[in-house]
Scaffold this motif. Structure first.
Motif, PDB file in Angstrom:
ATOM      1  N   ALA A   1      -7.525   0.323  -5.400  1.00  0.00           N
ATOM      2  CA  ALA A   1      -7.630   0.299  -6.861  1.00  0.00           C
ATOM      3  C   ALA A   1      -6.822  -0.853  -7.446  1.00  0.00           C
ATOM      4  CB  ALA A   1      -7.165   1.637  -7.437  1.00  0.00           C
ATOM      5  N   ALA A   2      -5.592  -1.040  -6.947  1.00  0.00           N
ATOM      6  CA  ALA A   2      -4.768  -2.150  -7.426  1.00  0.00           C
ATOM      7  C   ALA A   2      -5.410  -3.480  -7.074  1.00  0.00           C
ATOM      8  CB  ALA A   2      -3.365  -2.054  -6.820  1.00  0.00           C
ATOM      9  N   ALA A   3      -6.007  -3.566  -5.894  1.00  0.00           N
ATOM     10  CA  ALA A   3      -6.653  -4.810  -5.480  1.00  0.00           C
ATOM     11  C   ALA A   3      -7.786  -5.167  -6.428  1.00  0.00           C
ATOM     12  CB  ALA A   3      -7.174  -4.678  -4.053  1.00  0.00           C
ATOM     13  N   ARG A   4      -8.576  -4.186  -6.816  1.00  0.00           N
ATOM     14  CA  ARG A   4      -9.692  -4.463  -7.725  1.00  0.00           C
ATOM     15  C   ARG A   4      -9.195  -4.930  -9.095  1.00  0.00           C
ATOM     16  NH1 ARG A   4     -13.543   0.619  -5.967  1.00  0.00           N
ATOM     17  NH2 ARG A   4     -14.670  -0.494  -4.311  1.00  0.00           N
ATOM     18  N   VAL A   5      -8.132  -4.315  -9.587  1.00  0.00           N
ATOM     19  CA  VAL A   5      -7.576  -4.738 -10.869  1.00  0.00           C
ATOM     20  C   VAL A   5      -7.139  -6.197 -10.805  1.00  0.00           C
ATOM     21  CG1 VAL A   5      -5.619  -4.443 -12.440  1.00  0.00           C
ATOM     22  CG2 VAL A   5      -6.880  -2.446 -11.627  1.00  0.00           C
ATOM     23  N   LEU A   6      -6.442  -6.573  -9.734  1.00  0.00           N
ATOM     24  CA  LEU A   6      -5.923  -7.933  -9.603  1.00  0.00           C
ATOM     25  C   LEU A   6      -7.040  -8.947  -9.394  1.00  0.00           C
ATOM     26  CD1 LEU A   6      -2.843  -7.067  -7.385  1.00  0.00           C
ATOM     27  CD2 LEU A   6      -2.801  -7.744  -9.795  1.00  0.00           C
TER      28      LEU A   6
ATOM     29  N   ALA B   1       6.053  -3.196   2.048  1.00  0.00           N
ATOM     30  CA  ALA B   1       6.854  -2.165   1.398  1.00  0.00           C
ATOM     31  C   ALA B   1       6.056  -1.418   0.341  1.00  0.00           C
ATOM     32  CB  ALA B   1       8.109  -2.778   0.778  1.00  0.00           C
ATOM     33  N   GLY B   2       5.221  -2.136  -0.399  1.00  0.00           N
ATOM     34  CA  GLY B   2       4.387  -1.491  -1.408  1.00  0.00           C
ATOM     35  C   GLY B   2       3.350  -0.583  -0.786  1.00  0.00           C
ATOM     36  N   VAL B   3       2.733  -1.033   0.300  1.00  0.00           N
ATOM     37  CA  VAL B   3       1.764  -0.195   1.007  1.00  0.00           C
ATOM     38  C   VAL B   3       2.471   1.023   1.579  1.00  0.00           C
ATOM     39  CG1 VAL B   3       0.176  -0.091   2.961  1.00  0.00           C
ATOM     40  CG2 VAL B   3       0.213  -2.118   1.497  1.00  0.00           C
ATOM     41  N   ALA B   4       3.656   0.821   2.158  1.00  0.00           N
ATOM     42  CA  ALA B   4       4.413   1.949   2.703  1.00  0.00           C
ATOM     43  C   ALA B   4       4.664   3.002   1.635  1.00  0.00           C
ATOM     44  CB  ALA B   4       5.733   1.454   3.290  1.00  0.00           C
TER      45      ALA B   4
ATOM     46  N   THR C   1       4.826  -0.687 -11.389  1.00  0.00           N
ATOM     47  CA  THR C   1       3.793   0.276 -11.755  1.00  0.00           C
ATOM     48  C   THR C   1       4.315   1.702 -11.633  1.00  0.00           C
ATOM     49  OG1 THR C   1       2.061  -1.239 -11.018  1.00  0.00           O
ATOM     50  CG2 THR C   1       1.458   1.075 -11.213  1.00  0.00           C
ATOM     51  N   ALA C   2       5.083   1.970 -10.565  1.00  0.00           N
ATOM     52  CA  ALA C   2       5.661   3.298 -10.395  1.00  0.00           C
ATOM     53  C   ALA C   2       6.623   3.625 -11.536  1.00  0.00           C
ATOM     54  CB  ALA C   2       6.380   3.387  -9.051  1.00  0.00           C
TER      55      ALA C   2
ATOM     56  N   ARG D   1       6.374   6.712 -14.148  1.00  0.00           N
ATOM     57  CA  ARG D   1       7.461   7.665 -14.419  1.00  0.00           C
ATOM     58  C   ARG D   1       7.696   7.819 -15.917  1.00  0.00           C
ATOM     59  NH1 ARG D   1       9.733   5.523  -9.579  1.00  0.00           N
ATOM     60  NH2 ARG D   1      10.751   3.825 -10.720  1.00  0.00           N
ATOM     61  N   GLU D   2       7.620   6.710 -16.627  1.00  0.00           N
ATOM     62  CA  GLU D   2       7.814   6.763 -18.077  1.00  0.00           C
ATOM     63  C   GLU D   2       6.696   7.543 -18.747  1.00  0.00           C
ATOM     64  OE1 GLU D   2       8.203   3.657 -21.854  1.00  0.00           O
ATOM     65  OE2 GLU D   2       8.475   2.938 -19.818  1.00  0.00           O
ATOM     66  N   ILE D   3       5.467   7.296 -18.302  1.00  0.00           N
ATOM     67  CA  ILE D   3       4.328   8.040 -18.859  1.00  0.00           C
ATOM     68  C   ILE D   3       4.460   9.521 -18.550  1.00  0.00           C
ATOM     69  CG2 ILE D   3       1.830   8.384 -18.675  1.00  0.00           C
ATOM     70  CD1 ILE D   3       1.640   5.346 -18.086  1.00  0.00           C
TER      71      ILE D   3
END
Length: 240
Positions: free
Chosen positions: A29-34, A47-50, A227-228, A232-234
């Motif tokens: 999903a992130a890949a498609r956005v970018l 690290a992000g994938v992990a 993004t995380a 968390r804020e949302i």
């Protein structure tokens, strides 16, 4: 032109201040956005994938990492390079085969293990094996960990860069190199130079890193972590 050729071409002829900016998707999903935002290529952060898979950085099983890279590469039309840490103990031939099966056109390979720098000559031999197995099918980015797991000596980073380039690495990546040392690194390193940009405003922008000598700029897990934080804020706002 193949995706591997496209990716290699993107590194050529970069003008100062115009580095190749490679954001790091952690899932499809992130890949498609970018990709839809217009980036010409993407570079997964281990690290992000992990984090997306529920693992600590460096603890993702190889099978799960390659499966995640395959989902990302399959989701977009642009070239995808994969951070595969230190190579998971795989022989160069198997590592290359698995990267190609996943649809990657490039890879990051670290020169440390468990927080300790590897012997530079032994690592150069490993990189040479990867180059022989991959030929021109993969763009090899050799990460140099002198500034994260070593003593921060720029001359050591330059020496390692020379060994890795001679072994066939297409690009070198002195991760966490201080901005004030980048001109020295640039003057001593031949070929493409990857630098890390931070998304917290604490450090030069991608364009400024380009002015200092970066050929390409990546962000590590910065996008995933930002993004995380937003999530968390949302989430906090949804609680009664």
């Amino acid at each position: 032109m193949s995706k591997a050729e496209q990716f290699r071409t993107l590194h050529q002829g970069r003008a100062p201040g115009d580095p190749l900016v490679l954001p790091g998707p952690w899932d499809a999903a992130a890949a498609r956005v970018l990709a839809e935002a217009g980036f010409p290529a993407l570079a997964t952060p281990s690290a992000g994938v992990a984090a997306s898979l529920g693992y600590a950085d460096g603890a993702t099983p190889a099978d799960e990492m390659f499966a995640a890279v395959a989902r990302i590469a399959r989701a977009v039309d642009v070239p995808v390079s994969a951070d595969v840490e230190g190579g998971y103990g795989l022989a160069p031939e198997e590592l290359v085969e698995r990267l190609l099966e996943a649809g990657a056109v490039g890879c990051n390979l670290e020169d440390s293990d468990g927080g300790v720098l590897k012997d530079a000559h032994a690592h150069a031999e490993f990189l040479a094996g990867v180059r022989r197995a991959a030929a021109d099918r993969l763009f090899v980015n050799a990460r140099i960990d002198v500034f994260v797991h070593g003593d921060g000596d720029p001359e050591q980073a330059i020496e390692r860069a020379a060994l890795y380039r001679a072994a066939g690495a297409d690009c070198v990546y002195p991760i966490l190199a201080p901005a004030e040392l980048v001109p020295l690194l640039r003057s001593g390193i031949e070929g493409p130079l990857n630098l890390l940009a931070r998304l917290d405003g604490d450090g030069p922008s991608p364009a400024a890193l380009g002015e200092l000598g970066a050929t390409r700029v990546t962000f590590g897990p910065g996008l995933q972590r930002r993004t995380a934080a937003a999530l968390r804020e949302i989430a906090a706002g949804l609680l009664p």
